[in-house]
Design an enzyme around this catalytic site. Structure first.
Site, PDB file in Angstrom:
ATOM      1  N   HIS A 191       0.962   6.158   0.449  1.00 31.55           N
ATOM      2  CA  HIS A 191       2.409   6.058   0.237  1.00 31.55           C
ATOM      3  C   HIS A 191       2.898   7.147  -0.728  1.00 31.55           C
ATOM      4  O   HIS A 191       2.204   8.128  -0.934  1.00 31.55           O
ATOM      5  CB  HIS A 191       2.779   4.645  -0.216  1.00 31.55           C
ATOM      6  CG  HIS A 191       2.154   3.613   0.688  1.00 31.55           C
ATOM      7  ND1 HIS A 191       2.671   3.279   1.912  1.00 31.55           N
ATOM      8  CD2 HIS A 191       0.993   2.914   0.567  1.00 31.55           C
ATOM      9  CE1 HIS A 191       1.872   2.385   2.497  1.00 31.55           C
ATOM     10  NE2 HIS A 191       0.840   2.148   1.710  1.00 31.55           N
ATOM     11  N   GLU A 204       2.859  -0.101  -4.946  1.00 38.91           N
ATOM     12  CA  GLU A 204       1.584   0.416  -4.445  1.00 38.91           C
ATOM     13  C   GLU A 204       1.463   1.920  -4.652  1.00 38.91           C
ATOM     14  O   GLU A 204       0.407   2.412  -5.066  1.00 38.91           O
ATOM     15  CB  GLU A 204       1.448   0.067  -2.951  1.00 38.91           C
ATOM     16  CG  GLU A 204       0.115   0.483  -2.364  1.00 38.91           C
ATOM     17  CD  GLU A 204      -0.002   0.153  -0.875  1.00 38.91           C
ATOM     18  OE1 GLU A 204       0.957  -0.411  -0.310  1.00 38.91           O
ATOM     19  OE2 GLU A 204      -1.051   0.480  -0.293  1.00 38.91           O
ATOM     20  N   HIS A 257      -5.456   2.295  -1.072  1.00 43.33           N
ATOM     21  CA  HIS A 257      -4.323   1.399  -0.812  1.00 43.33           C
ATOM     22  C   HIS A 257      -4.500   0.091  -1.561  1.00 43.33           C
ATOM     23  O   HIS A 257      -5.573  -0.206  -2.090  1.00 43.33           O
ATOM     24  CB  HIS A 257      -4.208   1.108   0.694  1.00 43.33           C
ATOM     25  CG  HIS A 257      -3.682   2.268   1.473  1.00 43.33           C
ATOM     26  ND1 HIS A 257      -2.362   2.370   1.876  1.00 43.33           N
ATOM     27  CD2 HIS A 257      -4.293   3.393   1.902  1.00 43.33           C
ATOM     28  CE1 HIS A 257      -2.196   3.512   2.526  1.00 43.33           C
ATOM     29  NE2 HIS A 257      -3.357   4.150   2.551  1.00 43.33           N
ATOM     30  N   GLU A 290      -8.734  -1.146   0.437  1.00 41.79           N
ATOM     31  CA  GLU A 290      -7.603  -2.026   0.089  1.00 41.79           C
ATOM     32  C   GLU A 290      -7.988  -2.756  -1.202  1.00 41.79           C
ATOM     33  O   GLU A 290      -8.676  -3.783  -1.190  1.00 41.79           O
ATOM     34  CB  GLU A 290      -7.321  -3.023   1.211  1.00 41.79           C
ATOM     35  CG  GLU A 290      -6.727  -2.402   2.472  1.00 41.79           C
ATOM     36  CD  GLU A 290      -5.221  -2.135   2.406  1.00 41.79           C
ATOM     37  OE1 GLU A 290      -4.604  -2.308   1.326  1.00 41.79           O
ATOM     38  OE2 GLU A 290      -4.659  -1.755   3.451  1.00 41.79           O
TER      39      GLU A 290
HETATM   40 ZN   LIG Z   1      -0.819   0.904   1.725  1.00 44.81          ZN
END
Ligand SMILES: [Zn+2]
Length: 182
Positions: free
Chosen positions: A10, A24, A78, A144
């Site tokens: 992002h 995030e 992430h 993640e």
């Molecule tokens: Zn993400």
């Protein structure tokens, strides 16, 4: 010297997941910069980031960047959302028996050694058809790191000591997976 590309997810107009006072995009960049420093301070390696500031970068642009450098490994950073807790990692579907899968075993294992000291859940080594995994020409993984919408997880993600430990674990896992020289 091998080139490793870290991919802070992002950025810019795309904040990624938002919750509990965290975005995030800011966390992925913070962790990416920390991992870069640990690796470059301790190993013979050239670590590049797909973005080094709060700017937008397209998914294909990120993969093209790594492909253009002929990088040895692509690690996308992430944080999860959607109701859950813990850590999971993703590789491209069908690549578990390849070098990509071997590296996932090593990196995921090193990271769970760290996460388990906090009692965090191992959600597993998974596969997904994510574009950064599909479009990168070298072994790639997407991490993640906990859930932005879990108070338990974000309390840890707000703790500088935890973040340093996480960055060290990611760096150690990458170094072990690629057998980097000290
Ligand atoms: Zn993400």
């Amino acid at each position: 010297m091998p080139i490793i590309v870290l991919d802070p997810g992002h950025g810019g107009t795309d904040p990624g997941a938002i919750g509990n006072g965290l975005q995030e995009k800011n966390l992925t960049l913070d962790i990416g910069l920390k991992v870069q420093k640990v690796l470059e301070d301790n190993f013979v390696v050239d670590v590049r980031l797909t973005r080094e500031a709060d700017v937008y970068a397209g998914l294909s642009e990120r993969a093209d960047y790594a492909n253009g450098l002929d990088a040895a490994y692509f690690v996308s950073l992430h944080h999860n959302a959607g109701g859950g807790t813990g850590f999971e990692s993703f590789i491209y579907p069908g690549s578990a028996a390849s070098e990509t899968g071997r590296r996932q075993d090593v990196l995921h294992g090193e990271m769970m050694n760290f996460y388990s000291t906090y009692g965090l859940r191992d959600r597993g080594q998974k596969e997904a058809n994510f574009s950064v995994l599909r479009e990168t020409a070298m072994p790639a993984i997407l991490l993640e790191n906990l859930f932005i919408d879990s108070v338990n997880d974000t309390n840890l993600l707000k703790d500088p000591i935890f973040l340093t430990g996480l960055a060290n674990a990611i760096a150690a896992g990458i170094a072990k997976a690629l057998n980097l020289k000290s």
